[in-house]
Structure formats: C-alpha cells, structure tokens
Enzyme design. Sequence first.
Site, mmCIF file in Angstrom:
data_model
loop_
_atom_site.group_PDB
_atom_site.id
_atom_site.type_symbol
_atom_site.label_atom_id
_atom_site.label_comp_id
_atom_site.label_asym_id
_atom_site.label_seq_id
_atom_site.Cartn_x
_atom_site.Cartn_y
_atom_site.Cartn_z
ATOM 1 C CD GLU A 175 -2.749 1.409 2.425
ATOM 2 O OE1 GLU A 175 -2.804 0.478 3.254
ATOM 3 O OE2 GLU A 175 -3.473 2.430 2.488
ATOM 4 C CD GLU A 234 -6.757 -0.330 7.342
ATOM 5 O OE1 GLU A 234 -7.684 0.074 8.054
ATOM 6 O OE2 GLU A 234 -6.133 0.389 6.555
HETATM 7 P P1 C2E Z 1 -5.025 4.104 5.806
HETATM 8 O O1 C2E Z 1 -5.171 4.092 4.328
HETATM 9 O O2 C2E Z 1 -6.038 3.369 6.586
HETATM 10 O O3 C2E Z 1 -3.571 3.587 6.084
HETATM 11 C C1 C2E Z 1 -3.200 2.823 7.195
HETATM 12 C C2 C2E Z 1 -2.556 3.679 8.250
HETATM 13 O O4 C2E Z 1 -2.244 2.858 9.383
HETATM 14 C C3 C2E Z 1 -1.225 4.278 7.824
HETATM 15 O O5 C2E Z 1 -1.089 5.528 8.499
HETATM 16 C C4 C2E Z 1 -0.224 3.272 8.352
HETATM 17 O O6 C2E Z 1 1.072 3.818 8.527
HETATM 18 C C5 C2E Z 1 -0.868 2.921 9.670
HETATM 19 N N1 C2E Z 1 -0.481 1.612 10.153
HETATM 20 C C6 C2E Z 1 -0.174 0.506 9.435
HETATM 21 N N2 C2E Z 1 0.096 -0.554 10.223
HETATM 22 C C7 C2E Z 1 -0.051 -0.113 11.485
HETATM 23 C C8 C2E Z 1 0.090 -0.754 12.763
HETATM 24 O O7 C2E Z 1 0.407 -1.954 12.885
HETATM 25 N N3 C2E Z 1 -0.131 -0.002 13.860
HETATM 26 C C9 C2E Z 1 -0.488 1.318 13.765
HETATM 27 N N4 C2E Z 1 -0.677 1.997 14.892
HETATM 28 N N5 C2E Z 1 -0.638 1.955 12.585
HETATM 29 C C10 C2E Z 1 -0.417 1.239 11.452
HETATM 30 P P2 C2E Z 1 -0.577 6.826 7.744
HETATM 31 O O8 C2E Z 1 0.510 6.473 6.781
HETATM 32 O O9 C2E Z 1 -0.299 7.844 8.795
HETATM 33 O O10 C2E Z 1 -1.827 7.273 6.895
HETATM 34 C C11 C2E Z 1 -2.984 7.682 7.514
HETATM 35 C C12 C2E Z 1 -4.117 7.846 6.537
HETATM 36 O O11 C2E Z 1 -3.873 8.909 5.638
HETATM 37 C C13 C2E Z 1 -4.325 6.604 5.650
HETATM 38 O O12 C2E Z 1 -5.029 5.618 6.361
HETATM 39 C C14 C2E Z 1 -5.096 7.221 4.512
HETATM 40 O O13 C2E Z 1 -6.457 7.344 4.838
HETATM 41 C C15 C2E Z 1 -4.494 8.614 4.420
HETATM 42 N N6 C2E Z 1 -3.506 8.636 3.318
HETATM 43 C C16 C2E Z 1 -2.213 8.281 3.329
HETATM 44 N N7 C2E Z 1 -1.652 8.444 2.104
HETATM 45 C C17 C2E Z 1 -2.630 8.906 1.300
HETATM 46 C C18 C2E Z 1 -2.702 9.278 -0.105
HETATM 47 O O14 C2E Z 1 -1.738 9.178 -0.882
HETATM 48 N N8 C2E Z 1 -3.914 9.749 -0.558
HETATM 49 C C19 C2E Z 1 -5.011 9.843 0.257
HETATM 50 N N9 C2E Z 1 -6.157 10.326 -0.282
HETATM 51 N N10 C2E Z 1 -4.982 9.499 1.551
HETATM 52 C C20 C2E Z 1 -3.815 9.029 2.075
HETATM 53 MG MG MG Z 2 -7.243 1.944 6.381
HETATM 54 MG MG MG Z 3 -5.576 2.700 2.972
HETATM 55 MG MG MG Z 4 -7.011 4.140 8.482
#
Ligand code: C2E
Ligand code: MG
Ligand code: MG
Ligand code: MG
Length: 272
Positions: free
Chosen positions: A59, A230
């Site tokens: 992802e 997730e």
């Molecule tokens: P998401 O798509 O639900 O991505 C999963 C989030 O959970 C990611 O946070 C990831 O780093 C985090 N995560 C993964 N495994 C674990 C784990 O084991 N424990 C914990 N505590 N967290 C974990 P991230 O990278 O901070 O991204 C947050 C949200 O921001 C994403 O949730 C998504 O909704 C949004 N996002 C990130 N990149 C993009 C993008 O390129 N475009 C758009 N539109 N939204 C994005």
């Molecule tokens: Mg998600």
């Molecule tokens: Mg996602």
């Molecule tokens: Mg999320």
Amino acid sequence: DAKESGRGRVVKYLAALDIQRHQRAELEDKLRQAIENGEVRPVFQPLVDAKTGSLRGVEALARWVPETGPITPEVFISVAEKAGLIDQLGRKILEASVEAASSWNDIGLSVNISPVQLRNPDFAAVVEAVLEKSEFDPNRLTLEITEGVLMSNPEQAKRAMARLKANGVKFALDDFGCGYASIGALREFGFDRMKIDRSLVVSLSDEKGAGVLNATLSLAKALDIPVTAEGVETQEQADALAERGCDQLQGYLVGKPMEAKQVEKVFLRTAA
Ligand code: C2E
Ligand code: MG
Ligand code: MG
Ligand code: MG
C-alpha cells in the site's frame, strides 16, 4: 470592568482566528510548493497472505517532511482537499507509486484515493492515462476509498468506479468498521475487497470486540468479499485473524511503511 474584559476576550479570540487563518494559508502555500517539487512522496507498506506470510502487494502511503518536521497525512490530505490540491497530490502519488511498482513483478499496488478525487469527472481518465503512460497492468492496481465516498455525489463516484473496474482496476473499502459502515455500499459500489480498521483489530482482545469482528467477517463472507486486516501488531492478532478468514494482513508485525528501495531489498531479493 466586565464589559471591557468581554471585549478584550473577543479581540483575543479574533486575533487567534486570524493567526489560524494565516497559518492555514501558509501551510497551503507550503503544501502547494511541495507537491509541485515532488516532495510529497509515497512509502510502501507490505500486504501479506495471512496463511503463508508471502508478499501479495504494497500500500502506498503519502509522506511529507518539510524542514519543520513531518506532518501526518491525515492533516495534509485534509488540507489538500480543502485547498483544491488533492487532485494534483493524488496524481503525483499515483504516478510515483506506479513507477516504483512497475518492476515489482506481479505483486499488487494499493493507492489511497480521496472521495473528493473520485467526485472529479476527470478522475477515471487521469488514472487511465497514468497507467497507460507507464504500461502498468490495471489488474495489479487497487484503489482504496473510505466510506466518505458515499456522502455526496455517489453517482459520479459509482460511474468512475464502474469505468475503471471495466479496465481491471480493483476497489477496496478502507477503514471498514470505524464509521457508520456501509453494508449496502459494499454491494452497490462493487467493492472487491474490505479492509477492516485497526480499531476492530485492537478490540479483538475483549469479548464484545471479538463479537463485532466476527459479525463483520461473516458479513464479508456472505457477500463473498475478501478481507484485509489493518494494523496487525501482534502474532496473536495475526493468528486470530487468519483463523477467522482474513486472507491478507497488514501492520507493524509484518512491516512498517518503507522506502521503495527497502521493499526491493527485504521482499524482492530474487528480482535483483
Ligand atoms: P489508511 O489508508 O487506513 O492507512 C493505514 C494507516 O495505518 C497508515 O497511516 C499506516 O502507517 C498505519 N499503520 C499501518 N500498520 C499499522 C500498525 O500496525 N499499527 C499502527 N498503529 N498503525 C499502522 P498513515 O501512513 O499515517 O496514513 C494515515 C491515513 O492517511 C491513511 O489511512 C489514509 O487514509 C491517508 N492517506 C495516506 N496516504 C494517502 C494518499 O496518498 N492519498 C489519500 N487520499 N490518503 C492518504
Ligand atoms: Mg485503512
Ligand atoms: Mg488505505
Ligand atoms: Mg485508516
């Protein structure tokens, strides 16, 4: 007196609002610049088969690290949505992700898409153009959307999804179980996969939480929709989720989001 101090408070309040507005404008400017300069970039988190642990896909997650320190995507994505920058940001992330993943044999690539992007009538054409330009197989691409997509102009979103699905692109409903969920939407929008939110995984450890998770997984099964869990952080969670029928796992237990080079080193050594 009371009146004056009241006015004083109002003045202070207005001043604070002004600073906020000023800071937001400044942040927007910085973000606009950063997008143009390619400083908003994807990192990649592994998605693995729940049974075998082998890599199924990655992802892409957007990162922005200005000189003042990293800003979480939750913040800058929302700023981008409000400032009209999300189409541009989303396109850059898609382009960079597709480029990085091109050489990664046949593993999947998942890219997050804002509901705001999906409402843009040009969205499907932009995705098609990016895929064509880099000769990326549409069947390898999954677009992740949250249920926010159901909120306004769902008809436009549905059209874009249908067009891309006809080309082979897949869609995953992201963060399932943390909102006012959307059983109907899973079918109506033709989602190919459900991603259950970390909050459901965390609450596995209590009885009620486990019940909610079981109900969610039965629903997915009834609809014949595969499920990614997730935020899997412990082996106990991984075992319980695999046992209950999640076919893919994602989380710190398996791997944190990492640079493209590291994906190649850790997971694709044979390709080198
Ligand atoms: P998401 O798509 O639900 O991505 C999963 C989030 O959970 C990611 O946070 C990831 O780093 C985090 N995560 C993964 N495994 C674990 C784990 O084991 N424990 C914990 N505590 N967290 C974990 P991230 O990278 O901070 O991204 C947050 C949200 O921001 C994403 O949730 C998504 O909704 C949004 N996002 C990130 N990149 C993009 C993008 O390129 N475009 C758009 N539109 N939204 C994005
Ligand atoms: Mg998600
Ligand atoms: Mg996602
Ligand atoms: Mg999320």
